[in-house]
Design an enzyme around this catalytic site. Structure first.
Site, PDB file in Angstrom:
ATOM      1  N   ASN A  71       0.890  -1.163   0.000  1.00 44.11           N
ATOM      2  CA  ASN A  71       0.000   0.000   0.000  1.00 44.11           C
ATOM      3  C   ASN A  71       0.926   1.210   0.000  1.00 44.11           C
ATOM      4  OD1 ASN A  71      -1.813   2.030   0.502  1.00 44.11           O
ATOM      5  ND2 ASN A  71      -2.176   1.456   2.643  1.00 44.11           N
ATOM      6  N   TRP A  72       1.043   1.820  -1.160  1.00 42.80           N
ATOM      7  CA  TRP A  72       2.010   2.916  -1.297  1.00 42.80           C
ATOM      8  C   TRP A  72       1.558   4.194  -0.602  1.00 42.80           C
ATOM      9  CZ3 TRP A  72       4.456   3.084  -6.894  1.00 42.80           C
ATOM     10  CH2 TRP A  72       5.124   1.873  -7.138  1.00 42.80           C
ATOM     11  N   LYS A  73       0.267   4.294  -0.312  1.00 41.50           N
ATOM     12  CA  LYS A  73      -0.291   5.526   0.298  1.00 41.50           C
ATOM     13  C   LYS A  73       0.004   6.714  -0.615  1.00 41.50           C
ATOM     14  CE  LYS A  73       0.125   3.287   4.699  1.00 41.50           C
ATOM     15  NZ  LYS A  73       0.088   3.391   6.150  1.00 41.50           N
TER      16      LYS A  73
ATOM     17  N   HIS B 186      -9.414   1.783   4.260  1.00 42.34           N
ATOM     18  CA  HIS B 186      -8.179   1.878   5.048  1.00 42.34           C
ATOM     19  C   HIS B 186      -8.419   2.833   6.221  1.00 42.34           C
ATOM     20  CE1 HIS B 186      -4.089   2.825   6.226  1.00 42.34           C
ATOM     21  NE2 HIS B 186      -3.757   1.679   5.665  1.00 42.34           N
TER      22      HIS B 186
ATOM     23  N   GLU C 104      -6.717   5.123   7.390  1.00 38.34           N
ATOM     24  CA  GLU C 104      -6.392   6.530   7.103  1.00 38.34           C
ATOM     25  C   GLU C 104      -7.545   7.199   6.363  1.00 38.34           C
ATOM     26  OE1 GLU C 104      -2.654   5.676   5.246  1.00 38.34           O
ATOM     27  OE2 GLU C 104      -1.866   5.065   7.200  1.00 38.34           O
TER      28      GLU C 104
ATOM     29  N   GLU D 275      -5.762  -4.588  10.238  1.00 36.85           N
ATOM     30  CA  GLU D 275      -4.682  -3.650  10.525  1.00 36.85           C
ATOM     31  C   GLU D 275      -4.977  -2.896  11.821  1.00 36.85           C
ATOM     32  OE1 GLU D 275      -2.491  -2.566   6.601  1.00 36.85           O
ATOM     33  OE2 GLU D 275      -4.142  -1.174   6.875  1.00 36.85           O
TER      34      GLU D 275
ATOM     35  N   GLY E 273       2.433   2.132  10.690  1.00 34.31           N
ATOM     36  CA  GLY E 273       3.448   3.175  10.552  1.00 34.31           C
ATOM     37  C   GLY E 273       4.155   3.528  11.855  1.00 34.31           C
TER      38      GLY E 273
ATOM     39  N   SER F 277       3.129  -2.245  10.152  1.00 40.62           N
ATOM     40  CA  SER F 277       4.567  -2.357  10.387  1.00 40.62           C
ATOM     41  C   SER F 277       5.137  -3.734  10.049  1.00 40.62           C
ATOM     42  CB  SER F 277       4.919  -1.968  11.829  1.00 40.62           C
ATOM     43  OG  SER F 277       4.567  -0.619  12.070  1.00 40.62           O
TER      44      SER F 277
ATOM     45  N   GLY G  80       2.795  -1.216   4.192  1.00 38.39           N
ATOM     46  CA  GLY G  80       2.946   0.202   3.846  1.00 38.39           C
ATOM     47  C   GLY G  80       4.396   0.559   3.614  1.00 38.39           C
ATOM     48  N   GLY G  81       5.036   1.099   4.650  1.00 44.36           N
ATOM     49  CA  GLY G  81       6.403   1.603   4.543  1.00 44.36           C
ATOM     50  C   GLY G  81       7.382   0.663   3.854  1.00 44.36           C
TER      51      GLY G  81
HETATM   52  P1  PGA Z   1       2.759   0.174   7.547  1.00 44.32           P
HETATM   53  O1  PGA Z   1       1.339   0.463   6.844  1.00 44.32           O
HETATM   54  O2  PGA Z   1       3.237  -1.131   7.006  1.00 44.32           O
HETATM   55  O3  PGA Z   1       3.622   1.334   7.118  1.00 44.32           O
HETATM   56  O4  PGA Z   1       2.508   0.132   9.003  1.00 44.32           O
HETATM   57  C1  PGA Z   1       0.421  -0.564   6.654  1.00 44.32           C
HETATM   58  C2  PGA Z   1      -0.851  -0.019   6.064  1.00 44.32           C
HETATM   59  O5  PGA Z   1      -1.301   1.055   6.477  1.00 44.32           O
HETATM   60  O6  PGA Z   1      -1.455  -0.661   5.178  1.00 44.32           O
END
Ligand code: PGA
Length: 249
Positions: free
Chosen positions: A10-12, A95, A97, A167, A173, A213, A234-235
């Site tokens: 998930n590149w966000k 998501h 966010e 999640e 994150g 994470s 994500g990251g």
């Molecule tokens: P993260 O993000 O791996 O950076 O914690 C995961 C996500 O929000 O899908």
């Protein structure tokens, strides 16, 4: 039948279109595998260049969001047919966010779920509790509600093809991965919830990811759990590390 793992990035809101091409080119050889489905969910403007770059590889390009109307006066939104027209097969929905910053609710997520299925797009539906909810002991009540509302009017056949990403918000994150026990416990409970709504066969087919994470060090112990069918990353999806996560075995 064993469920095939699905590992999605998930590149966000990261990567310009030219950076996206570079990243796909870097990761392409590193994520080659037949053991898992590999999906890069990227910003809308990156979808086409990322797809071009991913041609001939095992990488599927997905979207990070989608609106639930077909077309019209919805400035700034992307419709399901805009995604399918360029060959998108996966979309991240709900998501945390989007729920937190963009007023997404389980009701709007449900509308998007129904639209995604109507258009043959596989949703990766996110759910997860806050730290406060976990400390109050209402994690499963909250997640069951998110899942039940998210899947309203979704048929068993559709649900069987879907992906659910668990999640925990406190793990996104933050560098704090849920313990494997915590992650497995909730993913198992989500599967039981799907069994309650539908039946055992549907629950056995649905793929449930853990996200929050995930990195190359934590992926193996998470992905070996019986109810964890991969990860939403994500990251670490923006780095060569993603190759190690995909090839976690
Ligand atoms: P993260 O993000 O791996 O950076 O914690 C995961 C996500 O929000 O899908």
């Amino acid at each position: 039948m064993a469920r095939k793992k699905i590992i999605a990035g998930n590149w966000k809101m990261n990567m310009t279109p030219s950076e996206a091409v570079e990243l796909v080119n870097t990761l392409k050889p590193l994520v080659a595998t037949e053991d898992a489905d590999v999906v890069f969910c990227v910003p809308a403007i990156d979808i086409i260049p990322a797809m071009e770059a991913a041609k001939g590889s095992n990488i599927e390009i997905g979207a990070e969001n989608m609106y639930f109307e077909e077309k019209g006066a919805y400035t700034g939104e992307i419709s399901p047919s805009m995604l399918t027209d360029v060959g998108v097969k996966y979309v991240v929905l709900g998501h945390s966010e989007r729920r937190e910053y963009f007023a997404e609710t389980s009701e709007t997520v449900n509308k998007k779920m129904l639209k995604a299925f109507e258009h043959g797009i596989t949703p990766i539906m996110c759910c997860g509790e806050t730290l406060e909810q976990r400390e109050q002991g209402v994690t499963m009540d909250f997640i069951r509600q998110q899942v039940k509302v998210g899947f309203l009017n979704v048929t068993a056949a559709q649900a069987a093809t879907s992906v659910i990403a668990y999640e925990p918000i406190w793990a996104i994150g933050t560098g704090k991965t849920a313990t494997t026990e915590q992650a497995q416990e909730v993913c198992k409970a989500i599967r039981e919830c799907i069994a309650e709504i539908y039946d055992d066969a549907t629950a056995a087919a649905v793929r449930i990811q853990y996200g929050g994470s995930v990195n190359a060090a934590t992926a193996p112990e998470l992905f070996v759990q019986p109810d964890i069918d991969g990860g939403l990353v994500g990251g670490a999806a923006l780095k060569p590390d993603f190759g190690k996560i995909v090839n976690w075995k």
